[in-house]
Design a protein around this motif. Sequence first.
Motif, PDB file in Angstrom:
ATOM      1  N   GLN A 106     -11.942  21.118  22.993  1.00  0.00           N
ATOM      2  CA  GLN A 106     -12.275  21.513  24.251  1.00  0.00           C
ATOM      3  C   GLN A 106     -11.246  21.529  25.454  1.00  0.00           C
ATOM      4  N   LYS A 107     -10.513  22.788  25.153  1.00  0.00           N
ATOM      5  CA  LYS A 107      -9.503  22.970  26.024  1.00  0.00           C
ATOM      6  C   LYS A 107      -9.916  23.313  27.512  1.00  0.00           C
ATOM      7  N   GLN A 108     -10.858  24.017  27.745  1.00  0.00           N
ATOM      8  CA  GLN A 108     -11.625  24.180  29.173  1.00  0.00           C
ATOM      9  C   GLN A 108     -11.956  22.761  29.885  1.00  0.00           C
ATOM     10  N   PHE A 109     -12.306  21.817  29.147  1.00  0.00           N
ATOM     11  CA  PHE A 109     -12.702  20.638  29.784  1.00  0.00           C
ATOM     12  C   PHE A 109     -11.674  20.110  30.416  1.00  0.00           C
ATOM     13  N   TYR A 110     -10.263  20.115  29.803  1.00  0.00           N
ATOM     14  CA  TYR A 110      -9.311  19.471  30.418  1.00  0.00           C
ATOM     15  C   TYR A 110      -8.323  20.570  31.663  1.00  0.00           C
ATOM     16  N   ILE A 111      -8.831  21.910  31.453  1.00  0.00           N
ATOM     17  CA  ILE A 111      -8.431  22.802  32.338  1.00  0.00           C
ATOM     18  C   ILE A 111      -9.181  22.659  33.646  1.00  0.00           C
ATOM     19  N   GLU A 112     -10.414  22.279  33.545  1.00  0.00           N
ATOM     20  CA  GLU A 112     -11.259  22.097  34.811  1.00  0.00           C
ATOM     21  C   GLU A 112     -11.064  20.655  35.508  1.00  0.00           C
ATOM     22  N   ASN A 113     -10.846  19.640  34.539  1.00  0.00           N
ATOM     23  CA  ASN A 113     -10.807  18.230  35.215  1.00  0.00           C
ATOM     24  C   ASN A 113      -9.387  17.766  35.264  1.00  0.00           C
ATOM     25  N   TYR A 114      -8.416  18.493  34.782  1.00  0.00           N
ATOM     26  CA  TYR A 114      -6.987  17.880  34.844  1.00  0.00           C
ATOM     27  C   TYR A 114      -6.056  19.185  35.195  1.00  0.00           C
ATOM     28  N   PRO A 115      -6.080  19.764  36.274  1.00  0.00           N
ATOM     29  CA  PRO A 115      -5.395  20.880  36.683  1.00  0.00           C
ATOM     30  C   PRO A 115      -3.939  20.693  36.631  1.00  0.00           C
ATOM     31  N   LYS A 116      -3.519  19.404  36.628  1.00  0.00           N
ATOM     32  CA  LYS A 116      -2.092  19.275  36.857  1.00  0.00           C
ATOM     33  C   LYS A 116      -1.393  19.173  35.373  1.00  0.00           C
ATOM     34  N   ILE A 117      -2.268  18.829  34.361  1.00  0.00           N
ATOM     35  CA  ILE A 117      -1.378  18.741  33.196  1.00  0.00           C
ATOM     36  C   ILE A 117      -1.162  20.054  32.568  1.00  0.00           C
ATOM     37  N   THR A 118      -0.054  20.021  31.682  1.00  0.00           N
ATOM     38  CA  THR A 118       0.439  21.389  31.061  1.00  0.00           C
ATOM     39  C   THR A 118      -0.689  21.492  29.798  1.00  0.00           C
ATOM     40  N   ILE A 119      -1.163  22.633  29.577  1.00  0.00           N
ATOM     41  CA  ILE A 119      -2.179  22.739  28.283  1.00  0.00           C
ATOM     42  C   ILE A 119      -1.682  24.258  27.819  1.00  0.00           C
ATOM     43  N   GLU A 120      -1.386  24.094  26.636  1.00  0.00           N
ATOM     44  CA  GLU A 120      -1.071  25.472  25.849  1.00  0.00           C
ATOM     45  C   GLU A 120      -2.155  25.798  24.828  1.00  0.00           C
ATOM     46  N   LYS A 121      -2.085  27.111  24.750  1.00  0.00           N
ATOM     47  CA  LYS A 121      -3.112  27.863  23.705  1.00  0.00           C
ATOM     48  C   LYS A 121      -2.713  27.185  22.375  1.00  0.00           C
ATOM     49  N   GLY A 122      -3.885  26.797  21.620  1.00  0.00           N
ATOM     50  CA  GLY A 122      -3.496  26.393  20.285  1.00  0.00           C
ATOM     51  C   GLY A 122      -3.577  27.649  19.143  1.00  0.00           C
ATOM     52  N   THR A 123      -2.368  27.323  18.642  1.00  0.00           N
ATOM     53  CA  THR A 123      -2.303  28.502  17.400  1.00  0.00           C
ATOM     54  C   THR A 123      -2.677  27.838  16.016  1.00  0.00           C
ATOM     55  N   ILE A 124      -2.497  28.617  15.107  1.00  0.00           N
ATOM     56  CA  ILE A 124      -2.926  27.949  13.780  1.00  0.00           C
ATOM     57  C   ILE A 124      -1.911  27.226  13.205  1.00  0.00           C
ATOM     58  N   ASP A 125      -0.522  27.625  13.446  1.00  0.00           N
ATOM     59  CA  ASP A 125       0.563  26.747  13.098  1.00  0.00           C
ATOM     60  C   ASP A 125       0.412  25.497  13.791  1.00  0.00           C
ATOM     61  N   GLU A 126       0.085  25.376  15.156  1.00  0.00           N
ATOM     62  CA  GLU A 126       0.233  24.042  15.945  1.00  0.00           C
ATOM     63  C   GLU A 126      -0.977  23.198  15.310  1.00  0.00           C
ATOM     64  N   VAL A 127      -2.114  23.856  14.990  1.00  0.00           N
ATOM     65  CA  VAL A 127      -3.325  23.097  14.739  1.00  0.00           C
ATOM     66  C   VAL A 127      -2.852  22.343  13.116  1.00  0.00           C
ATOM     67  N   ILE A 128      -2.314  23.086  12.284  1.00  0.00           N
ATOM     68  CA  ILE A 128      -1.800  22.446  11.138  1.00  0.00           C
ATOM     69  C   ILE A 128      -1.028  21.586  11.155  1.00  0.00           C
ATOM     70  N   THR A 129       0.057  21.468  11.960  1.00  0.00           N
ATOM     71  CA  THR A 129       1.224  20.548  12.310  1.00  0.00           C
ATOM     72  C   THR A 129       0.390  19.506  12.909  1.00  0.00           C
ATOM     73  N   MET A 130      -0.301  19.281  14.084  1.00  0.00           N
ATOM     74  CA  MET A 130      -1.153  18.263  14.510  1.00  0.00           C
ATOM     75  C   MET A 130      -2.047  17.580  13.449  1.00  0.00           C
ATOM     76  N   MET A 131      -2.594  18.374  12.629  1.00  0.00           N
ATOM     77  CA  MET A 131      -3.511  17.837  11.648  1.00  0.00           C
ATOM     78  C   MET A 131      -2.921  16.861  10.693  1.00  0.00           C
ATOM     79  N   ILE A 132      -1.862  17.382  10.327  1.00  0.00           N
ATOM     80  CA  ILE A 132      -1.097  16.755   9.256  1.00  0.00           C
ATOM     81  C   ILE A 132      -0.279  15.610   9.893  1.00  0.00           C
ATOM     82  N   ARG A 133       0.685  16.009  10.913  1.00  0.00           N
ATOM     83  CA  ARG A 133       1.616  15.045  11.575  1.00  0.00           C
ATOM     84  C   ARG A 133       1.068  14.039  12.815  1.00  0.00           C
ATOM     85  N   GLY A 134      -0.055  14.410  13.359  1.00  0.00           N
ATOM     86  CA  GLY A 134      -0.496  13.908  14.348  1.00  0.00           C
ATOM     87  C   GLY A 134      -1.453  12.674  13.897  1.00  0.00           C
ATOM     88  N   LEU A 135      -1.695  11.736  14.812  1.00  0.00           N
ATOM     89  CA  LEU A 135      -2.332  10.422  14.698  1.00  0.00           C
ATOM     90  C   LEU A 135      -3.902  10.487  15.119  1.00  0.00           C
TER      91      LEU A 135
END
Length: 283
Positions: free
Chosen positions: A252-281
Amino acid sequence: MLKIKDLKKNYGDFFLDCSLEVNRGQITGLIGQNGSGKSTTFKSILGLVYPNGGNITVFGKDYHYLTTKEKENIGVVLSDSGFSGYLRIKDIVPVLDNMYRTFDKSYFLEQVQKFQLPLNKQIKDFSTGMKAKLKVLVAISHDAKLLILDEPTAGLDVVARDELLEMLREFMEKDENRSILISSHISSDLESICDDLYMIHNGKIVFHEDTDVLLSDYGLLKVDEDQYHEIDKQYILRVKKEPFGYSCLTNQKQFYIENYPKITIEKGTIDEVITMMIRGLQK
């Protein structure tokens, strides 16, 4: 077109438990690391390995009961199989002509010429790209309705991969009733061609999403310690500790863009999703 429900297969310490569906008129991608279960899934679909449980239906029928004619509607490319290296293309043309009642010899030879594949050269002397193109060309030259493609772009350079993917796009454009299940560990290939993506890890499907949704709605929040503790985490899927603070995967990237304008938000790529789903908690 293809439905796998609770497919199970044991290989020593490896255990496959997979469910996925390929809809008519769509290209579905299966992504995952080497050894994650992609090839085992494909070989189970084709009856090359015997599952320990689950159901596989192809064209609405149990795959065990497909007729010879129905099996001709499946085109296959496996990563560890191919023609004898001592054959030439001119040797395999009559074989294909006799094997498939719907083999389009004219189309096949036109494509051979288009991709500059030599008729009289032994396949063992082909480049990696030439071998890959030949395998895909065979799979699409007999009016198949379902393609099962296991790592068809592995080992190819950028130009060869683009040519092969263009071949698949043209295949789909000719008939809206065709479907493709394709696996790859090269995410950019699947990002450009697939309608939806499944991710398999350690034998289990851990993620499924429409490609358009993934590219538009998913993102990575890059936050420090204070920001991490302050943000609403209801739409955070995975979290990974970084030197600067945290990377947070959201759908829900848009939720954080609208509600937290000061944080850095990067576009999610397939590689990043793979990495986060495997290595993220999970949060």
